[in-house]
Design an enzyme around this catalytic site. Structure first.
Site, PDB file in Angstrom:
ATOM      1  N   ARG A   1      -1.262   9.630   8.113  1.00 13.71           N
ATOM      2  CA  ARG A   1      -1.085   7.682   9.222  1.00 13.71           C
ATOM      3  C   ARG A   1      -0.515   7.121   7.562  1.00 13.71           C
ATOM      4  NH1 ARG A   1      -4.387   3.907   8.470  1.00 13.71           N
ATOM      5  NH2 ARG A   1      -6.464   5.004   7.713  1.00 13.71           N
TER       6      ARG A   1
ATOM      7  N   HIS B   1      -8.813   9.844   2.384  1.00 12.29           N
ATOM      8  CA  HIS B   1      -8.270   8.678   1.084  1.00 12.29           C
ATOM      9  C   HIS B   1      -8.370   9.496  -0.145  1.00 12.29           C
ATOM     10  CE1 HIS B   1      -7.653   4.589   0.179  1.00 12.29           C
ATOM     11  NE2 HIS B   1      -7.739   4.203   0.475  1.00 12.29           N
TER      12      HIS B   1
ATOM     13  N   GLU C   1       0.995  -1.288  -0.098  1.00 18.28           N
ATOM     14  CA  GLU C   1      -0.146   0.176   0.144  1.00 18.28           C
ATOM     15  C   GLU C   1       0.877   1.529  -0.144  1.00 18.28           C
ATOM     16  OE1 GLU C   1      -4.161  -1.534   2.024  1.00 18.28           O
ATOM     17  OE2 GLU C   1      -2.615   0.191   3.361  1.00 18.28           O
TER      18      GLU C   1
ATOM     19  N   HIS D   1     -11.659  10.837   5.616  1.00 21.54           N
ATOM     20  CA  HIS D   1     -11.571   9.690   6.093  1.00 21.54           C
ATOM     21  C   HIS D   1     -10.394   9.043   7.350  1.00 21.54           C
ATOM     22  CE1 HIS D   1     -10.865   4.907   5.505  1.00 21.54           C
ATOM     23  NE2 HIS D   1      -9.308   5.652   5.753  1.00 21.54           N
TER      24      HIS D   1
ATOM     25  N   ARG E   1      -0.619   9.341   1.464  1.00 22.88           N
ATOM     26  CA  ARG E   1      -2.126   9.722   0.938  1.00 22.88           C
ATOM     27  C   ARG E   1      -2.005  11.061   1.213  1.00 22.88           C
ATOM     28  NH1 ARG E   1      -5.169   5.018   4.541  1.00 22.88           N
ATOM     29  NH2 ARG E   1      -5.076   4.064   3.381  1.00 22.88           N
TER      30      ARG E   1
END
Length: 535
Positions: free
Chosen positions: A390, A248, A121, A355, A294
């Site tokens: 994060r 997100h 990811e 998100h 992100r």
């Protein structure tokens, strides 16, 4: 008539953090788990991606620590990051032992750490995401719920919302002052009966998740209204780093505004972001391209869409073998099919959506807060792991580790003497006519936050947002003070409190870092702002 219950432990929230804590402390006493909807209606159940952990022989704790620190834009606490990441493999094994069925490398062999299939990811430099197809959170919840339901020491109260933590603010201190702030449980509204009960407890765990409902659109369930953060703030706890709201990058976009998450794992398996003309763009923004952290991907998409006047871009997975897509992402396939999209052949329309809260109630890694007897764990907490942004799939890891550590903290065994706790004061009837007008504030908060405190911010618009939000809070709070309590009123009060906290924190940080991008000050300023924002 109001009820008074007494438990050793009260857990508010029923996601991974709340249920892991409940299972741990059930060894020492009676536990009440309170959730305002059904027990599985939580952010954990919506988590598609997985849990990040350095399990593979080609990986290391050091690499995961460095990826987390870099994604957090230098604001994460290295000691906290190290402790959480080094606990990861052991606690994934704990979930396996409870019965969680993660996807295996070789389905013919038993499930164990060495046989877990791992995906990639954004922001990670290794494949380290343990997953269960594309419904990891759901699989974990099924396991934890089954364990809690069969546990004789755990009582679950569904459709009950915590209204206030019981602290010194509620106590008549006629025998002398009780110094500091302590928590002795909470006032709980039974939603179906419209009755406010008291649950007294020696220790209270806030595991209420985040507050993405203060934005529109968002990827969270309707329950994510910031209740725990707001109640802790009202009781006197500090909040930290509330300006860092993660968007997100790839939420499904549709004209009707109905959105859902498209897991980052899809890009980890080879899907590519494209503009409406088919061109790629992420290579212009970061060396990791489509798998950049992100905050960078969301900002890049937002910039490109504004430049062109488009409302969405495409996530194109058609280059990934169809068989692999359907095996790894069955839930996403079903959701897209319902929208008339075959993602093995068609690109998916996506746009960023609110998100995750990187900030929250200030706490230690064990969930200890400013308020005695009050623990926090998961997204409601800010323990220092995420910093300004994060790293993907570190959220379930943080919730799991914090809740486990909190559940095994020695203070759980302390004796607590309860003061005299008054019943909830009932105030008149509920004024439906007045509430019809005020209830629109919930939507207005989402519009204000999206427009003025979203991915790109300016100080002028943040100040305007603060003025609007403070008026809205005063309106809601005045209604709350003069009417009988209802779930919708409590949630809207909490949303206003958290929206104000986000905007105030954003105004305190006059630089751009991680998920906070200020057009007035687009550069990072380590000399003046490499510190946490505390309110």
């Amino acid at each position: 008539m109001a009820m008074i219950y007494e438990y050793d432990y009260l857990v508010i929230g029923s996601g991974i953090a709340g249920l892991v804590y409940a299972l741990q402390v059930s060894k020492y006493g009676k536990v009440a788990v309170v959730t305002k909807s059904s027990i599985n209606d939580c952010n954990t159940d919506h988590a598609q991606g997985g849990i990040a952990a350095a399990i593979d022989t080609l990986d290391s704790f050091e690499a995961h620590i460095e990826d987390t620190y870099q994604a957090g834009a230098g604001l994460g606490k290295r000691k906290v990051i190290s402790e959480i990441i080094s606990s990861g493999p052991k606690l994934i094994q704990y979930l396996i032992d409870l019965g969680t069925d993660f996807t295996r490398r070789d389905p013919n062999y038993d499930i164990c750490l060495e046989n877990l299939s791992l995906t990639m990811e954004g922001g990670h430099t290794r494949r380290r995401i343990a997953y269960a197809a594309d419904s990891t959170g759901h699989q974990i919840m099924e396991t934890l719920i089954a364990q809690c339901i069969s546990n004789p020491n755990i009582q679950i109260y569904e459709y009950c919302i915590a209204v206030d933590l019981i602290t010194q603010h509620h106590i008549v201190q006629d025998e002398g002052f009780i110094p500091g702030i302590s928590c002795w449980g909470a006032y709980i509204l039974d939603i179906k009966d419209n009755r406010v009960d008291i649950i007294k407890s020696r220790k209270t765990m806030l595991a209420t998740g985040g507050a993405a409902q203060i934005y529109a659109p968002d990827t969270n369930p309707k329950v994510a209204t910031g209740d725990g953060m707001a109640m802790a703030r009202l009781a006197g706890a500090r909040l930290a780093n509330m300006e860092f709201v993660q968007f997100h990058p790839t939420a499904f976009w549709s004209p009707d505004g109905e959105t859902f998450l498209i897991s980052e794992s899809l890009r980890g398996e080879g899907a590519v972001l494209r503009l409406l003309d088919g061109s790629t763009f992420m290579e212009k923004y970061h060396p990791q391209g489509n798998l950049a952290p992100r905050d960078i991907v969301s900002r890049a998409i937002d910039t490109e869409l504004k430049k062109r006047g488009d409302k969405y871009c495409y996530l194109d997975a058609t280059n990934v073998p169809a068989e692999h897509l359907l095996r790894h992402f069955p839930s996403i396939n079903n959701m897209l099919k319902a929208k008339g999209i075959d993602f093995t052949k068609d690109p998916i329309p996506v746009a960023p959506a609110a998100h995750y809260f990187c900030g929250g109630v200030l706490s230690t890694i064990e969930g200890i807060t400013d308020i005695h007897n009050l623990f926090v764990a998961g997204e409601v907490a800010c323990c220092g792991l995420h910093g300004a942004n994060r790293l993907a799939s570190n959220s379930l890891l943080e919730a799991l580790v914090m809740a486990y550590k909190a559940g095994n903290h020695p203070s759980n065994l302390e004796e607590v003497s309860f003061p005299s706790i008054p019943e909830w004061e009932l105030i008149g009837e509920f004024n439906e006519n007045e509430w019809v007008v005020i209830s629109h504030n919930r939507e207005i908060i989402g519009t204000i936050m999206q427009g003025y405190a979203g991915i790109r911010r300016s100080r002028r618009l943040l100040k305007y947002a603060l003025s609007r939000l403070e008026n809205i809070y005063n309106e809601i709070n005045n209604f709350y003070q003069h009417n009988s309590v209802r779930k919708e009123v409590v949630e809207t009060r909490n949303m206003a409190i958290i929206a104000i906290s986000v905007v105030r924190s954003a105004l305190m940080r006059k630089e751009s870092r991680g998920a906070h991008f200020l057009v007035d000050n687009p550069e990072r300023d380590d000399e003046h702002y490499k510190h946490d924002t505390i309110i």
